[in-house]
Design an enzyme around this catalytic site. Structure first.
Site, PDB file in Angstrom:
ATOM      1  N   THR A 205      78.803  96.357 -19.415  1.00  0.00           N
ATOM      2  CA  THR A 205      79.235  95.030 -19.873  1.00  0.00           C
ATOM      3  C   THR A 205      80.706  94.842 -19.537  1.00  0.00           C
ATOM      4  OG1 THR A 205      77.654  95.337 -21.667  1.00  0.00           O
ATOM      5  CG2 THR A 205      79.149  93.464 -21.843  1.00  0.00           C
TER       6      THR A 205
ATOM      7  N   ARG B 287      68.784  95.636 -22.453  1.00  0.00           N
ATOM      8  CA  ARG B 287      69.187  94.736 -21.364  1.00  0.00           C
ATOM      9  C   ARG B 287      67.983  93.972 -20.853  1.00  0.00           C
ATOM     10  NH1 ARG B 287      74.579  96.080 -19.196  1.00  0.00           N
ATOM     11  NH2 ARG B 287      74.114  94.489 -17.664  1.00  0.00           N
TER      12      ARG B 287
ATOM     13  N   ARG C  80      66.950  98.469 -18.003  1.00  0.00           N
ATOM     14  CA  ARG C  80      67.316  99.615 -17.149  1.00  0.00           C
ATOM     15  C   ARG C  80      67.461 100.921 -17.929  1.00  0.00           C
ATOM     16  NH1 ARG C  80      73.576  98.216 -15.692  1.00  0.00           N
ATOM     17  NH2 ARG C  80      72.654  96.316 -14.888  1.00  0.00           N
TER      18      ARG C  80
ATOM     19  N   GLU D  91      72.571  95.599 -29.397  1.00  0.00           N
ATOM     20  CA  GLU D  91      73.371  94.769 -28.488  1.00  0.00           C
ATOM     21  C   GLU D  91      72.429  93.998 -27.592  1.00  0.00           C
ATOM     22  OE1 GLU D  91      75.941  97.000 -26.030  1.00  0.00           O
ATOM     23  OE2 GLU D  91      76.860  98.007 -27.717  1.00  0.00           O
TER      24      GLU D  91
ATOM     25  N   HIS E  61      72.800 105.669 -22.849  1.00  0.00           N
ATOM     26  CA  HIS E  61      72.802 106.518 -21.664  1.00  0.00           C
ATOM     27  C   HIS E  61      71.969 107.784 -21.820  1.00  0.00           C
ATOM     28  CE1 HIS E  61      75.051 103.542 -19.769  1.00  0.00           C
ATOM     29  NE2 HIS E  61      76.061 103.629 -20.616  1.00  0.00           N
TER      30      HIS E  61
ATOM     31  N   HIS F 139      84.196  99.920 -26.064  1.00  0.00           N
ATOM     32  CA  HIS F 139      84.026  99.923 -24.614  1.00  0.00           C
ATOM     33  C   HIS F 139      85.083 100.823 -23.970  1.00  0.00           C
ATOM     34  CE1 HIS F 139      81.904  98.480 -21.076  1.00  0.00           C
ATOM     35  NE2 HIS F 139      83.011  98.866 -20.476  1.00  0.00           N
TER      36      HIS F 139
HETATM   37  N1  PXP Z   1      80.169  97.941 -27.713  1.00  0.00           N
HETATM   38  C1  PXP Z   1      79.524  97.041 -26.919  1.00  0.00           C
HETATM   39  C2  PXP Z   1      79.311  95.662 -27.459  1.00  0.00           C
HETATM   40  C3  PXP Z   1      79.071  97.411 -25.630  1.00  0.00           C
HETATM   41  O1  PXP Z   1      78.443  96.510 -24.852  1.00  0.00           O
HETATM   42  C4  PXP Z   1      79.244  98.740 -25.203  1.00  0.00           C
HETATM   43  C5  PXP Z   1      78.699  99.161 -23.872  1.00  0.00           C
HETATM   44  O2  PXP Z   1      77.317  99.142 -23.895  1.00  0.00           O
HETATM   45  C6  PXP Z   1      79.873  99.638 -26.067  1.00  0.00           C
HETATM   46  C7  PXP Z   1      80.359  99.212 -27.298  1.00  0.00           C
HETATM   47  C8  PXP Z   1      80.066 101.077 -25.715  1.00  0.00           C
HETATM   48  O3  PXP Z   1      80.823 101.202 -24.563  1.00  0.00           O
HETATM   49  P1  PXP Z   1      80.977 102.635 -23.888  1.00  0.00           P
HETATM   50  O4  PXP Z   1      79.614 103.055 -23.455  1.00  0.00           O
HETATM   51  O5  PXP Z   1      81.915 102.382 -22.772  1.00  0.00           O
HETATM   52  O6  PXP Z   1      81.539 103.541 -24.952  1.00  0.00           O
END
Ligand code: PXP
Length: 236
Positions: A99, A44, A48, A68, A9, A189
């Site tokens: 995700t 991705r 994006r 990822e 982000h 997440h």
């Molecule tokens: N782990 C994985 C595999 C994810 O896809 C994400 C989101 O991109 C995260 C961790 C981190 O999630 P958050 O941004 O909600 O902390």
């Protein structure tokens, strides 16, 4: 317990204006210096936020990169060329904000198996981002994953205390099972300073991967302070 900081982000803010700043690599280095054990970035399919060049620059700059990705051909090509220390395979839907669920390792079929095989040949460790579900866990182990990451979205977004406790228990049960299968266990997440404690208490979880809440907090207090705050909340 290790902390992986996801810098997607930082790139979201940059891409919003197609500027050169803020730079996710600069943010990653600050996070690493403040105590992040690894850097996580999601390339991705629609590019994006993180771009191909970010992945290349991150790999050159940080100690440990966890990339990822969904198993889409153009993204697999970047991973095989850059060779991050680890790939975390995630499901991806174009229109989702983030995700939304775990990977269907059990229903992934030959395509998933082929992708895992290609990463292994390239010497890249594979982690599966799955829901806390015994069937997905068994399928991940069968595919040869060395790690699983449990999707904590259901826990983080639970609207009632009872639901939240039930979700944490389900994750704890699957974490025990995963460790007994010899898999390394991570989770992530939707984790933030307010909800991370119950996940930290699960002894088999060795790593948390956290993005949005740390980047959001970094806007206010700076990246080093945001990482240090999370690290100190994670002390068991
Ligand atoms: N782990 C994985 C595999 C994810 O896809 C994400 C989101 O991109 C995260 C961790 C981190 O999630 P958050 O941004 O909600 O902390």
């Amino acid at each position: 317990m290790r902390l992986g900081v996801n810098v997607d982000h930082v790139a979201t803010v940059r891409q919003q204006r197609h500027e050169a700043y803020p730079d996710p690599v600069e943010a990653a280095l600050l996070a690493q210096r403040a105590g992040a054990d690894s850097i996580v970035a999601h390339l991705r399919e629609d590019r994006r936020h993180i771009q191909d060049a970010d992945i290349r620059r991150l790999k050159a700059a940080v100690r440990k990169l966890n990339m990822e990705m969904a198993i889409s051909p153009s993204v697999i090509a970047v991973a095989l060329a850059v060779k991050p220390e680890r790939v975390t395979l995630v499901p991806e839907r174009r229109r989702e904000l983030t995700t939304e669920g775990g990977l269907d390792a059990a229903g992934g079929g030959a395509r998933l198996k082929r992708a895992v095989g290609r990463f292994h040949e390239a010497g890249i460790l594979v982690s599966m981002f799955i829901g806390a579900d015994e069937r997905q866990l068994t399928a991940s182990a069968k595919l040869g994953a060395s790690a699983v990451e449990f999707h904590t979205g259901g826990y983080a977004e639970a609207l009632s205390t009872a639901r939240r406790i039930a979700e944490a228990r389900r994750i704890a049960r699957c974490a025990r099972l995963a460790a007994s299968m010899g898999l390394e266990v991570a989770a992530g997440h939707g984790l933030n300073l307010a909800n991370v404690a119950a996940i930290v208490r699960i002894p088999e979880i060795e790593e948390l991967n956290i993005g949005h809440s740390i980047v959001a907090r970094a806007v206010v207090v700076g990246m080093p302070a945001a990482v240090r705050e999370m690290r100190s909340r994670m002390r068991r």
